[in-house]
Design an enzyme around this catalytic site. Structure first.
Site, PDB file in Angstrom:
ATOM      1  N   LYS A  33       2.523  -2.897   5.850  1.00 46.70           N
ATOM      2  CA  LYS A  33       2.691  -2.943   4.940  1.00 46.70           C
ATOM      3  C   LYS A  33       3.409  -2.843   4.143  1.00 46.70           C
ATOM      4  O   LYS A  33       4.402  -2.753   2.867  1.00 46.70           O
ATOM      5  CB  LYS A  33       1.700  -2.010   3.657  1.00 46.70           C
ATOM      6  CG  LYS A  33       0.190  -2.389   4.008  1.00 46.70           C
ATOM      7  CD  LYS A  33      -0.618  -3.253   2.984  1.00 46.70           C
ATOM      8  CE  LYS A  33      -2.264  -3.547   3.427  1.00 46.70           C
ATOM      9  NZ  LYS A  33      -2.384  -4.943   2.046  1.00 46.70           N
ATOM     10  N   TYR A  59      -1.044  -0.705  10.309  1.00 47.26           N
ATOM     11  CA  TYR A  59      -1.774  -0.446   9.132  1.00 47.26           C
ATOM     12  C   TYR A  59      -0.150  -1.134   7.941  1.00 47.26           C
ATOM     13  O   TYR A  59       0.397  -1.489   7.435  1.00 47.26           O
ATOM     14  CB  TYR A  59      -2.867   0.513   8.250  1.00 47.26           C
ATOM     15  CG  TYR A  59      -3.375  -0.280   6.845  1.00 47.26           C
ATOM     16  CD1 TYR A  59      -3.777  -1.519   6.638  1.00 47.26           C
ATOM     17  CD2 TYR A  59      -3.113   0.798   6.114  1.00 47.26           C
ATOM     18  CE1 TYR A  59      -4.318  -1.442   5.365  1.00 47.26           C
ATOM     19  CE2 TYR A  59      -2.816   0.595   4.651  1.00 47.26           C
ATOM     20  CZ  TYR A  59      -3.999  -0.882   4.189  1.00 47.26           C
ATOM     21  OH  TYR A  59      -4.364  -1.045   2.753  1.00 47.26           O
ATOM     22  N   SER A 101       0.464  -0.957   0.122  1.00 48.00           N
ATOM     23  CA  SER A 101       0.224  -0.017  -0.320  1.00 48.00           C
ATOM     24  C   SER A 101       0.646   1.494   0.434  1.00 48.00           C
ATOM     25  O   SER A 101       2.047   1.496   0.438  1.00 48.00           O
ATOM     26  CB  SER A 101      -0.814  -0.181   1.353  1.00 48.00           C
ATOM     27  OG  SER A 101      -1.872   0.688   1.296  1.00 48.00           O
TER      28      SER A 101
HETATM   29  N1  NAD Z   1      -8.704  -0.466  -1.263  1.00 45.69           N
HETATM   30  C1  NAD Z   1      -7.466   0.565  -1.580  1.00 45.69           C
HETATM   31  O1  NAD Z   1      -7.402   1.490  -1.586  1.00 45.69           O
HETATM   32  C2  NAD Z   1      -6.731  -0.096  -0.887  1.00 45.69           C
HETATM   33  C3  NAD Z   1      -4.932   0.592  -1.197  1.00 45.69           C
HETATM   34  C4  NAD Z   1      -4.037  -0.379  -0.843  1.00 45.69           C
HETATM   35  C5  NAD Z   1      -3.585  -1.324  -0.432  1.00 45.69           C
HETATM   36  N2  NAD Z   1      -5.215  -2.472  -0.473  1.00 45.69           N
HETATM   37  C6  NAD Z   1      -4.855  -3.857  -0.093  1.00 45.69           C
HETATM   38  O2  NAD Z   1      -5.649  -4.650  -0.705  1.00 45.69           O
HETATM   39  C7  NAD Z   1      -6.218  -5.815  -0.435  1.00 45.69           C
HETATM   40  C8  NAD Z   1      -7.443  -5.967  -0.798  1.00 45.69           C
HETATM   41  O3  NAD Z   1      -8.241  -4.956  -0.481  1.00 45.69           O
HETATM   42  P1  NAD Z   1      -9.882  -4.195  -0.691  1.00 45.69           P
HETATM   43  O4  NAD Z   1      -9.378  -2.815  -0.809  1.00 45.69           O
HETATM   44  O5  NAD Z   1      -9.984  -4.727  -1.736  1.00 45.69           O
HETATM   45  O6  NAD Z   1     -10.664  -4.935   0.249  1.00 45.69           O
HETATM   46  P2  NAD Z   1     -11.818  -5.406   0.555  1.00 45.69           P
HETATM   47  O7  NAD Z   1     -12.322  -5.321   1.865  1.00 45.69           O
HETATM   48  O8  NAD Z   1     -12.296  -5.239  -0.807  1.00 45.69           O
HETATM   49  O9  NAD Z   1     -11.089  -6.344  -0.078  1.00 45.69           O
HETATM   50  C9  NAD Z   1     -10.698  -7.865   1.479  1.00 45.69           C
HETATM   51  C10 NAD Z   1     -11.397  -9.011   1.358  1.00 45.69           C
HETATM   52  O10 NAD Z   1     -10.501 -10.226   2.352  1.00 45.69           O
HETATM   53  C11 NAD Z   1     -11.173 -10.066   3.159  1.00 45.69           C
HETATM   54  N3  NAD Z   1     -10.717 -11.191   4.379  1.00 45.69           N
HETATM   55  C12 NAD Z   1     -10.387 -10.401   4.786  1.00 45.69           C
HETATM   56  N4  NAD Z   1      -9.731 -10.868   6.250  1.00 45.69           N
HETATM   57  C13 NAD Z   1      -9.657 -11.892   6.058  1.00 45.69           C
HETATM   58  C14 NAD Z   1      -9.381 -13.167   6.192  1.00 45.69           C
HETATM   59  N5  NAD Z   1      -8.456 -13.461   7.981  1.00 45.69           N
HETATM   60  N6  NAD Z   1      -9.109 -14.460   5.986  1.00 45.69           N
HETATM   61  C15 NAD Z   1      -9.498 -14.651   4.543  1.00 45.69           C
HETATM   62  N7  NAD Z   1     -10.677 -13.403   3.835  1.00 45.69           N
HETATM   63  C16 NAD Z   1     -10.191 -12.532   4.638  1.00 45.69           C
HETATM   64  C17 NAD Z   1     -11.869 -10.150   3.025  1.00 45.69           C
HETATM   65  O11 NAD Z   1     -13.573 -10.678   3.321  1.00 45.69           O
HETATM   66  C18 NAD Z   1     -12.728  -8.900   1.540  1.00 45.69           C
HETATM   67  O12 NAD Z   1     -12.911  -9.957   1.127  1.00 45.69           O
HETATM   68  C19 NAD Z   1      -6.192  -5.151   1.118  1.00 45.69           C
HETATM   69  O13 NAD Z   1      -4.202  -5.979   1.237  1.00 45.69           O
HETATM   70  C20 NAD Z   1      -5.635  -3.901   1.385  1.00 45.69           C
HETATM   71  O14 NAD Z   1      -5.283  -3.784   2.361  1.00 45.69           O
HETATM   72  C21 NAD Z   1      -6.406  -1.270  -0.682  1.00 45.69           C
END
Ligand code: NAD
Length: 262
Positions: free
Chosen positions: A172, A168, A155
């Site tokens: 990351k 967080y 991230s």
């Molecule tokens: N959306 C953003 O702006 C952003 C930015 C930087 C990094 N990220 C990273 O991208 C990744 C995906 O995030 P997203 O935005 O798609 O979020 P999201 O909430 O849409 O999806 C995350 C998924 O992870 C699953 N999950 C959570 N805890 C879990 C566990 N213990 N075991 C199995 N599954 C689990 C949830 O059920 C969900 O389906 C994450 O690692 C997040 O930190 C997202």
């Protein structure tokens, strides 16, 4: 590496960036094992939505045994389909903001720290470690003898973490730090390792943000002047899988945004 007729394990694949990655891989003729905390009913609905190239495995990445069961389930599914493992995308992640000291000067709760590090860091390492045991045994492909790819999700917070993001950002930052040593560990097996560091992307994770936080984050984008969409993330995943020169790197995908302190 070709995506077609290979199987990819995606944690967090029921939502957001993980789900978009699953859609992109399926579009390219690949198979996806979706490992997610979602309940079985949601999982079956997802399988129906994504079609026969997708299979859902309920999994909690905090638990080694739960990952083991889901990875074994994927290996058994591969025996049925005959589509060898091609990679793993550990995209399950959570964000639980908490300031180091709250308004009353009390330190944040270690249970929260453990949970964020547990899902985002330990869960990422554990899923990769269990998956690559199998990936290392597939037949090598092409002139480079490539066996597969690990694509982790870091991230922008790894570099410019905001107020309340200590846990967080720590998780990351650690994920970003793993790309190079892990690519060195796995090179002899023909397995590449890359980390993607997205800034704000519109998903369920970011839908929980207040308008104030969202607007401030969006204002940090230089061009385009907006948050990213999940397909823009998964398009990069596809390219990384297909282009063998991506290895050991942390790739920012962020419209030149640098997060402010908030
Ligand atoms: N959306 C953003 O702006 C952003 C930015 C930087 C990094 N990220 C990273 O991208 C990744 C995906 O995030 P997203 O935005 O798609 O979020 P999201 O909430 O849409 O999806 C995350 C998924 O992870 C699953 N999950 C959570 N805890 C879990 C566990 N213990 N075991 C199995 N599954 C689990 C949830 O059920 C969900 O389906 C994450 O690692 C997040 O930190 C997202």
């Amino acid at each position: 590496m070709k995506i077609q007729n290979r199987t990819f394990i995606i944690s967090g694949g029921a939502s957001g960036l993980g789900k978009s990655t699953a859609l992109e891989i399926i579009k390219a003729g690949g198979y996806v094992a979706i490992l997610d905390l979602s309940d079985e009913e949601t999982g079956r609905a997802l399988e129906k939505e994504l079609g026969p190239l997708a299979k859902f495995f309920h999994c909690n990445v905090l638990k080694t045994e739960s990952i083991a069961k889901a990875v074994q389930g994927t290996v058994d599914w591969i025996k049925e389909t005959g589509k060898p493992l091609g990679g793993v995308v550990p995209a399950a992640g959570i964000g639980l903001p908490a300031a180091t000291l709250d308004r009353n000067g009390n330190a944040f709760d270690m249970d929260q720290v453990d949970l964020v590090l547990g899902v985002n860091l330990r869960g990422t390492i554990d899923l990769i470690r269990q998956s690559v045991e199998h990936l290392a045994k597939v037949d090598p492909e092409g002139p480079d003898g490539e066996r597969g790819v690990v694509i982790m999700v870091s991230s922008s917070s790894a570099f410019d973490g905001q107020y309340g993001q200590v846990s967080y950002a720590a998780s990351k930052g650690a994920v970003a730090s793993m790309a190079l040593p892990m690519s060195r560990d796995l090179a002899k097996y023909g397995i590449r390792v890359v980390a993607i560091a997205p800034s704000l992307f519109t998903t369920a994770l970011t839908a929980m943000m207040s308008d104030r936080v969202r607007k401030s984050l969006e204002a940090s984008f230089i061009f385009p002047n907006r948050a990213g969409n999940p397909p823009e993330f998964s398009f990069l995943v596809k390219h990384i899988i297909e282009n063998p020169m991506f290895n050991g790197a942390v790739i920012r995908i962020d419209g030149a945004s640098r997060l402010s302190k908030l």
